[in-house]
Design an enzyme around this catalytic site. Structure first.
Site, short mmCIF file in Angstrom:
data_model
loop_
_atom_site.label_atom_id
_atom_site.label_comp_id
_atom_site.label_asym_id
_atom_site.label_seq_id
_atom_site.Cartn_x
_atom_site.Cartn_y
_atom_site.Cartn_z
N GLN A 1 0.82 -1.22 0.00
CA GLN A 1 0.00 0.00 0.00
C GLN A 1 0.85 1.27 0.00
O GLN A 1 0.31 2.35 -0.25
CB GLN A 1 -0.98 -0.01 1.18
CG GLN A 1 -0.35 0.08 2.55
CD GLN A 1 -1.36 -0.10 3.67
OE1 GLN A 1 -1.78 -1.22 3.99
NE2 GLN A 1 -1.78 1.00 4.29
N ASN B 1 -1.50 -9.31 4.56
CA ASN B 1 -1.34 -7.87 4.77
C ASN B 1 -1.01 -7.20 3.44
O ASN B 1 -0.82 -7.88 2.41
CB ASN B 1 -0.22 -7.63 5.79
CG ASN B 1 -0.37 -6.29 6.49
OD1 ASN B 1 -1.21 -5.46 6.10
ND2 ASN B 1 0.43 -6.06 7.52
N HIS C 1 -6.80 -1.44 11.33
CA HIS C 1 -6.11 -1.86 10.11
C HIS C 1 -6.85 -3.02 9.47
O HIS C 1 -7.08 -4.05 10.11
CB HIS C 1 -4.67 -2.28 10.45
CG HIS C 1 -3.87 -2.69 9.26
ND1 HIS C 1 -3.70 -1.88 8.16
CD2 HIS C 1 -3.21 -3.85 8.99
CE1 HIS C 1 -2.95 -2.52 7.27
NE2 HIS C 1 -2.65 -3.71 7.74
N CYS D 1 -5.44 0.51 3.42
CA CYS D 1 -5.61 -0.91 3.76
C CYS D 1 -7.02 -1.40 3.46
O CYS D 1 -7.21 -2.54 3.03
CB CYS D 1 -5.28 -1.12 5.23
SG CYS D 1 -6.30 -0.12 6.34
#
Ligand SMILES: *[C@@H]1O[C@H](CO)[C@@H](O)[C@H](O)[C@H]1NC(C)=O
Ligand SMILES: *[C@@H]1O[C@H](CO)[C@@H](O)[C@H](O)[C@H]1NC(C)=O
Length: 336
Positions: free
Chosen positions: A134, A303, A279, A140
């Site tokens: 990102q 992630n 997140h 996110c």
């Protein structure tokens, strides 16, 4: 995928004090780290950044010494975020807006009749695209949303198509998302629903900035969304059933601790993890591992901090113990 993005250094420096004495024995390590992550600093800020990096390095080493004595179940490692303080990191990267998520329709609840496998890993079934990055953008929420859609598109079409976060960043503002300033996964799904589609990363590449306007092209529709489902908040049992029955599911966690930022391997479990999620990530499976003769269950979360972070971009997070880090608090998935 952009590499390292320019930091708004002027802004960040205001909050820092003057540089203390630097550790000269770390000179070579500092140079090596800068070169590995293509970091360049103006002369007047380098000492301050190095001081932050040295402090992070010392904390990482201390944690790993404790881990070697059996005091933690996971290890930390220096990564490309090493020049950020905890506060800067959280300001730049944790862009999930907590609070009530909308979603009509019934909650996905745990059903006593449903049996789930002991282990699930959608990566092995071809549902999951490579780990993305990102950059220095609180997007996110967009990565989590594309991840869930990518899995379901694969289920439907047997084609793994990388979907566009920039499409979501540029075009879902009217639904209350704020691009790099943060957003909601459910509103990203809602955008795809209202818009009647989403473009692929290939035709709508990631920029990691708020500067561009909406360029959605309906001729290149790569995904659909007919409805949004929320998983019963706080229920890891419901989340497990959703992951097992549906595919990769969007989740949010508290990722604000130093330990989370520098996690590199093992099963993450931290006294500093709260229930306040900030997140968004993607739950792609779960499993168990034997640790000191005990079976420990974990979630596998994808992630969007590049493959440098964690276990090649993933974290194994403690599962089934008090909804650790709030992992089941804001889970959702789209229906194609
Ligand atoms: C898609 O999901 C359904 C049920 O969730 C499953 O029966 C089917 O095998 C899946 N298809 C693929 C290609 O994985
Ligand atoms: C999206 O939905 C429309 C209408 O149901 C369908 O024609 C189209 O093929 C779908 N596209 C994708 C990528 O799923």
């Amino acid at each position: 995928m952009p590499g390292t993005m320019a930091l708004p250094l002027g802004l960040l420096l205001a909050a820092l004090g003057c540089a203390a004495a630097l550790d000269s024995t770390l000179e070579e390590a500092w140079r090596g780290w800068k070169s590995l992550h293509a970091k360049e600093y103006p002369e007047d800020v380098e000492a301050t950044r190095r001081e932050v990096w040295e402090k992070n390095l010392r904390r990482i080493e201390e944690h790993n010494r404790e881990q070697a004595q059996g005091r933690h179940t996971f290890r930390l490692g220096m990564n490309h975020y090493g020049d950020l303080t905890d506060e800067e990191f959280n300001q730049l990267l944790n862009g999930f807006a907590p609070g009530r998520q909308q979603g009509p329709g019934p909650l996905f609840r745990a059903s006593a009749a449903l049996r789930t496998p002991a282990e699930v890993d959608w990566r092995a079934k071809g549902y999951v695209t490579p780990v993305k990055n990102q950059g220095h953008c609180g997007s996110c929420w967009a990565f989590s949303a594309t991840g869930a859609l990518e899995g379901l598109v694969f289920n439907r079409t047997r084609k793994l198509v990388v979907l566009s976060e920039q499409n979501l960043i540029d075009c879902s503002r009217k639904l209350g998302n704020e691009g790099c300033g943060g957003g909601y996964v459910t509103r990203a799904f809602q955008y795809v629903h209202d818009n009647g589609g989403l473009n692929s990363e290939h035709v709508y590449p990631y920029l990691g900035t708020d500067a561009s306007s909406c360029r959605y092209d309906p001729r290149d529709r790569a995904a659909n969304c007919s409805a949004v489902r929320l998983v019963a908040p706080g229920s890891e049992a419901a989340l497990e059933q959703a992951v097992a029955a549906v595919g990769p599911v969007s989740v949010a966690v508290d990722a604000s601790s130093f330990h989370f930022h520098f996690y590199t391997s093992g099963i993450f479990s931290s006294a500093f993890c709260s229930q306040r999620v900030n997140h968004a990530m993607l739950a792609v499976g779960y499993g168990t591992s034997q640790q000191n003769g005990q079976s420990v269950a974990y979630w596998i979360l994808k992630n969007s901090w590049s493959e440098v972070w964690g276990e090649r971009g993933y974290i194994r997070l403690l599962k089934g113990v008090d909804n650790h880090c709030g992992v089941a608090n804001q889970a959702s998935f789209p229906v194609l």
